[in-house]
Structures are given as structure tokens and as C-alpha cells.
Design a protein around this motif. Structure first.
Motif, PDB file in Angstrom:
ATOM      1  N   LEU A 144       8.281  -4.214  61.018  1.00 16.07           N
ATOM      2  CA  LEU A 144       7.372  -3.492  61.745  1.00 16.07           C
ATOM      3  C   LEU A 144       6.177  -4.306  62.055  1.00 16.07           C
ATOM      4  O   LEU A 144       5.519  -4.272  62.884  1.00 16.07           O
ATOM      5  CB  LEU A 144       6.997  -2.168  60.706  1.00 16.07           C
ATOM      6  CG  LEU A 144       8.208  -1.182  60.779  1.00 16.07           C
ATOM      7  CD1 LEU A 144       7.867   0.013  60.002  1.00 16.07           C
ATOM      8  CD2 LEU A 144       8.813  -0.916  61.957  1.00 16.07           C
ATOM      9  N   ASN A 162      13.759  -3.409  66.432  1.00 14.58           N
ATOM     10  CA  ASN A 162      15.157  -3.400  66.181  1.00 14.58           C
ATOM     11  C   ASN A 162      15.448  -4.422  65.031  1.00 14.58           C
ATOM     12  O   ASN A 162      15.192  -5.501  64.844  1.00 14.58           O
ATOM     13  CB  ASN A 162      15.866  -4.057  67.447  1.00 14.58           C
ATOM     14  CG  ASN A 162      17.413  -3.747  67.681  1.00 14.58           C
ATOM     15  OD1 ASN A 162      17.772  -3.682  68.742  1.00 14.58           O
ATOM     16  ND2 ASN A 162      17.925  -3.197  66.614  1.00 14.58           N
ATOM     17  N   ASP A 163      16.114  -3.710  64.119  1.00 18.73           N
ATOM     18  CA  ASP A 163      16.559  -4.252  62.839  1.00 18.73           C
ATOM     19  C   ASP A 163      17.842  -4.980  62.945  1.00 18.73           C
ATOM     20  O   ASP A 163      18.875  -4.527  62.983  1.00 18.73           O
ATOM     21  CB  ASP A 163      16.636  -3.321  61.389  1.00 18.73           C
ATOM     22  CG  ASP A 163      17.080  -3.896  60.365  1.00 18.73           C
ATOM     23  OD1 ASP A 163      17.246  -4.946  60.281  1.00 18.73           O
ATOM     24  OD2 ASP A 163      16.936  -3.288  59.392  1.00 18.73           O
ATOM     25  N   ALA A 177      19.839   0.527  64.913  1.00 13.79           N
ATOM     26  CA  ALA A 177      18.998   1.092  63.976  1.00 13.79           C
ATOM     27  C   ALA A 177      17.466   0.551  64.454  1.00 13.79           C
ATOM     28  O   ALA A 177      17.174  -0.598  64.379  1.00 13.79           O
ATOM     29  CB  ALA A 177      19.182   0.637  62.510  1.00 13.79           C
ATOM     30  N   VAL A 178      16.530   1.494  64.968  1.00 14.94           N
ATOM     31  CA  VAL A 178      15.336   1.218  65.434  1.00 14.94           C
ATOM     32  C   VAL A 178      14.284   2.051  65.196  1.00 14.94           C
ATOM     33  O   VAL A 178      14.461   3.282  64.693  1.00 14.94           O
ATOM     34  CB  VAL A 178      15.552   1.204  67.225  1.00 14.94           C
ATOM     35  CG1 VAL A 178      16.219   0.249  67.667  1.00 14.94           C
ATOM     36  CG2 VAL A 178      15.887   2.753  67.817  1.00 14.94           C
ATOM     37  N   THR A 179      13.093   1.561  65.219  1.00 21.09           N
ATOM     38  CA  THR A 179      11.979   2.417  65.092  1.00 21.09           C
ATOM     39  C   THR A 179      11.157   2.213  66.092  1.00 21.09           C
ATOM     40  O   THR A 179      10.861   1.069  66.569  1.00 21.09           O
ATOM     41  CB  THR A 179      11.171   1.837  63.789  1.00 21.09           C
ATOM     42  OG1 THR A 179      11.915   1.817  62.790  1.00 21.09           O
ATOM     43  CG2 THR A 179       9.734   2.805  63.618  1.00 21.09           C
ATOM     44  N   LEU A 181       7.333   2.598  67.820  1.00 27.47           N
ATOM     45  CA  LEU A 181       5.909   2.089  67.383  1.00 27.47           C
ATOM     46  C   LEU A 181       5.285   2.466  68.927  1.00 27.47           C
ATOM     47  O   LEU A 181       5.457   1.607  69.873  1.00 27.47           O
ATOM     48  CB  LEU A 181       5.638   0.962  67.051  1.00 27.47           C
ATOM     49  CG  LEU A 181       6.559   0.421  65.729  1.00 27.47           C
ATOM     50  CD1 LEU A 181       6.242  -0.998  65.425  1.00 27.47           C
ATOM     51  CD2 LEU A 181       6.175   1.373  64.503  1.00 27.47           C
ATOM     52  N   GLN A 187       4.628   6.544  65.066  1.00 25.56           N
ATOM     53  CA  GLN A 187       5.755   5.700  64.573  1.00 25.56           C
ATOM     54  C   GLN A 187       6.934   6.760  64.098  1.00 25.56           C
ATOM     55  O   GLN A 187       7.035   7.745  63.380  1.00 25.56           O
ATOM     56  CB  GLN A 187       5.445   5.132  63.151  1.00 25.56           C
ATOM     57  CG  GLN A 187       6.408   4.175  62.685  1.00 25.56           C
ATOM     58  CD  GLN A 187       5.944   3.182  61.336  1.00 25.56           C
ATOM     59  OE1 GLN A 187       4.810   2.825  61.361  1.00 25.56           O
ATOM     60  NE2 GLN A 187       6.560   3.180  60.283  1.00 25.56           N
ATOM     61  N   TRP A 188       8.273   6.455  64.950  1.00 26.50           N
ATOM     62  CA  TRP A 188       9.463   7.213  64.742  1.00 26.50           C
ATOM     63  C   TRP A 188      10.440   6.403  64.128  1.00 26.50           C
ATOM     64  O   TRP A 188      11.027   5.549  65.059  1.00 26.50           O
ATOM     65  CB  TRP A 188       9.752   8.127  65.955  1.00 26.50           C
ATOM     66  CG  TRP A 188       8.648   8.935  66.440  1.00 26.50           C
ATOM     67  CD1 TRP A 188       8.548  10.206  66.184  1.00 26.50           C
ATOM     68  CD2 TRP A 188       7.462   8.510  67.246  1.00 26.50           C
ATOM     69  NE1 TRP A 188       7.458  10.683  66.892  1.00 26.50           N
ATOM     70  CE2 TRP A 188       6.754   9.600  67.354  1.00 26.50           C
ATOM     71  CE3 TRP A 188       7.390   7.396  67.916  1.00 26.50           C
ATOM     72  CZ2 TRP A 188       5.431   9.632  68.106  1.00 26.50           C
ATOM     73  CZ3 TRP A 188       5.854   7.422  68.616  1.00 26.50           C
ATOM     74  CH2 TRP A 188       5.199   8.594  68.981  1.00 26.50           C
ATOM     75  N   GLU A 189      10.901   6.626  62.985  1.00 22.41           N
ATOM     76  CA  GLU A 189      11.997   5.646  62.514  1.00 22.41           C
ATOM     77  C   GLU A 189      13.385   6.585  62.774  1.00 22.41           C
ATOM     78  O   GLU A 189      13.627   7.735  62.309  1.00 22.41           O
ATOM     79  CB  GLU A 189      11.951   5.681  60.886  1.00 22.41           C
ATOM     80  CG  GLU A 189      13.083   4.472  60.517  1.00 22.41           C
ATOM     81  CD  GLU A 189      13.012   4.166  58.957  1.00 22.41           C
ATOM     82  OE1 GLU A 189      11.797   4.673  58.482  1.00 22.41           O
ATOM     83  OE2 GLU A 189      14.167   3.699  58.369  1.00 22.41           O
TER      84      GLU A 189
END
Ligand code: PMT
Length: 217
Positions: A144, A162-163, A177-179, A181, A187-189
Motif C-alpha cells: 500500500l 496488486n499483491d 488479490a488487489v486493493t 486506492l 481504500q477497498w481491499e
């Protein structure tokens, strides 16, 4: 809406048979292009070399290098309401490109490189304020923190962090698996899910954004 999506890797050749590239399969960008088309948007996909077939009814420009991708994005930018920059663009290319295959005896152990242009930086100078510019950040650690830096430096409205430290997310696989921003601090995980579902969540955010901005007018 008119949505421009980039996908896949770029290839930076050092001779006719050798290149620098990365493991992007194009799956995430193609999922976004396909979902946008199913929602009734007009979609143009700019794709690096991948083994996928462009979704039906999606116009596609096939490119190879970071320079080609820059040219294609700049040629279509004025047309687009939304740019989704999902491609994994090379940051470096060989300084010299040989026109004939290099003999191993002619090659050095060290390769001289030069930076490629940052496409989103170029977009920042040319974009209209009513265009939505979305970038991705592929990160293995401090995800992040680095994504927020890119959101600001590249002048984006939204970044998809992107993790890529997980085996089941990022390059090559069918899940992600993304968040999300946004530039206002939202912020939306999102949980680990198929790339098709991640594409739906990103496009839901786009729809909400345009609904809210049209209410403000
Ligand atoms: O293709 P898949 O196998 O499905 O994998 C999906 C993905 C992991 C490639 C994708 O989800 C993703 O994270 N894409 C961005 C990869 C990347 O290059 O991230 P970055 O953190 O290096 O770049 C940040 C942003 O700047 C990206 O939007 C990138 O497109 C853009 N960029 C990068 C370099 C450059 N020269 N110009 C750019 O505009």
C-alpha cells in the motif's frame, strides 16, 4: 463509455532473437476488457505479446515494446473516457539493438540498459480533467505504501495495488488479490478472487465514480 485497456508484457529486444520481458500473461487486462465490453462500453485493448485471443467485439492493437505501447496509448488517449493501464511495461531496454543475431563471443557479460518512457507520466501531461486514469502497482512488499506513492506521482484517479508476493495472485495465474486506492483516500481491499471478478469490482468502482461526478454537475 469509451474504455482503453492495456494488457500483457512488453518485449525489449537486444537482437532479433533475444529480449527482456516479464511474466505477465495478459489475463487481468483481458478480463477487464471483456467485462467492460459485456457492460456495453466501447473498448480498445492495447496488448503486448500474449497467447490470449482478444474478447469478442473488442478492437485490439497488438504491440511489442514499451515504445510501441507509448505510441499506441498516446494515439488513443483523446478518444478514451477511461484508461486502465494494466500492462506490465518494461522500465529498462538494452541501449543497443543489434540487427543481426549476436554471437556469444561478441556479447559482454554486462548488458548496457537505458530507461523506457513512463507511459503514465506522459499521459499525466496530456489527459483531460474529465478522463479517468487508472494504474496498477505490482508489489511484493510494503504494497500500500508503494501503491500510494505511484497514485500521487503518476497523477492517477485510482490505483489497483496488486499483491504479487502470493503464488495465487498477480502474474500468470487466474486469481488475484488487489486493493483499490483512490486519490481522495478511499481504500477497498478485495478478497482473493478470479480475475474476472476483480475486473467486475474495478468496473463497479468506475461506474460509481461517473454516477457521483454526474450528480455533482
Ligand atoms: O497479465 P497477468 O498475468 O494477468 O498479470 C497481471 C499483472 C500482475 C501484470 C497486473 O495485475 C499488474 O499488476 N499490472 C501492472 C504491472 C506493473 O508493471 O506495475 P508497476 O508497479 O511496475 O507499474 C505501475 C504502473 O505504471 C502500471 O500501471 C504500469 O502499467 C505503468 N507503467 C509502468 C512502466 C512504464 N514504463 N510505464 C507505465 O505507464
Amino acid at each position: 463509455m469509451k474504455i482503453l485497456v492495456t494488457a500483457g508484457p512488453t518485449r525489449e529486444y537486444l537482437d532479433p532473437v533475444r529480449f527482456l520481458s516479464n511474466r505477465s500473461s495478459g489475463k487481468m487486462g483481458y478480463a477487464i476488457a471483456g467485462e467492460a465490453q459485456r457492460r456495453g462500453h466501447t473498448v480498445h485493448l492495447i496488448s503486448g505479446p500474449v497467447s490470449l485471443v482478444a474478447p469478442a467485439h473488442v478492437a485490439c492493437s497488438h504491440i511489442c515494446s514499451a515504445r510501441d505501447m507509448l505510441d499506441a496509448v498516446m494515439a488513443h488517449l483523446a478518444w478514451a473516457d477511461v484508461l486502465v493501464m494494466c500492462a506490465a511495461v518494461a522500465d529498462w531496454r538494452p541501449r543497443r539493438v543489434a540487427s543481426q543475431k549476436l554471437k556469444k563471443t561478441d556479447m559482454q557479460a554486462e548488458l548496457a540498459l537505458e530507461r523506457t518512457a513512463d507511459i503514465l507520466e506522459a499521459v499525466k501531461c496530456k489527459r483531460r480533467s474529465n478522463q479517468l486514469i487508472i494504474g496498477f502497482a505490482a508489489e511484493t512488499h510494503d504494497i500500500l505504501k508503494y501503491a500510494k506513492k505511484k497514485l500521487v506521482h503518476k497523477g492517477l484517479d485510482l490505483i489497483v495495488a496488486n499483491d504479487i508476493s502470493r503464488k495465487d495472485a498477480g502474474f500468470g495465474v487466474d486469481t488475484n488479490a488487489v486493493t483499490l486506492l483512490d486519490k481522495k483516500g478511499g481504500q477497498w481491499e478485495l478478497p482473493l478472487q478470479s480475475k474476472n471478478n476483480a475486473a467486475r469490482s474495478i468496473l463497479d468502482w468506475v461506474t460509481r465514480y461517473f454516477d457521483q461526478t454526474s450528480q455533482l454537475r
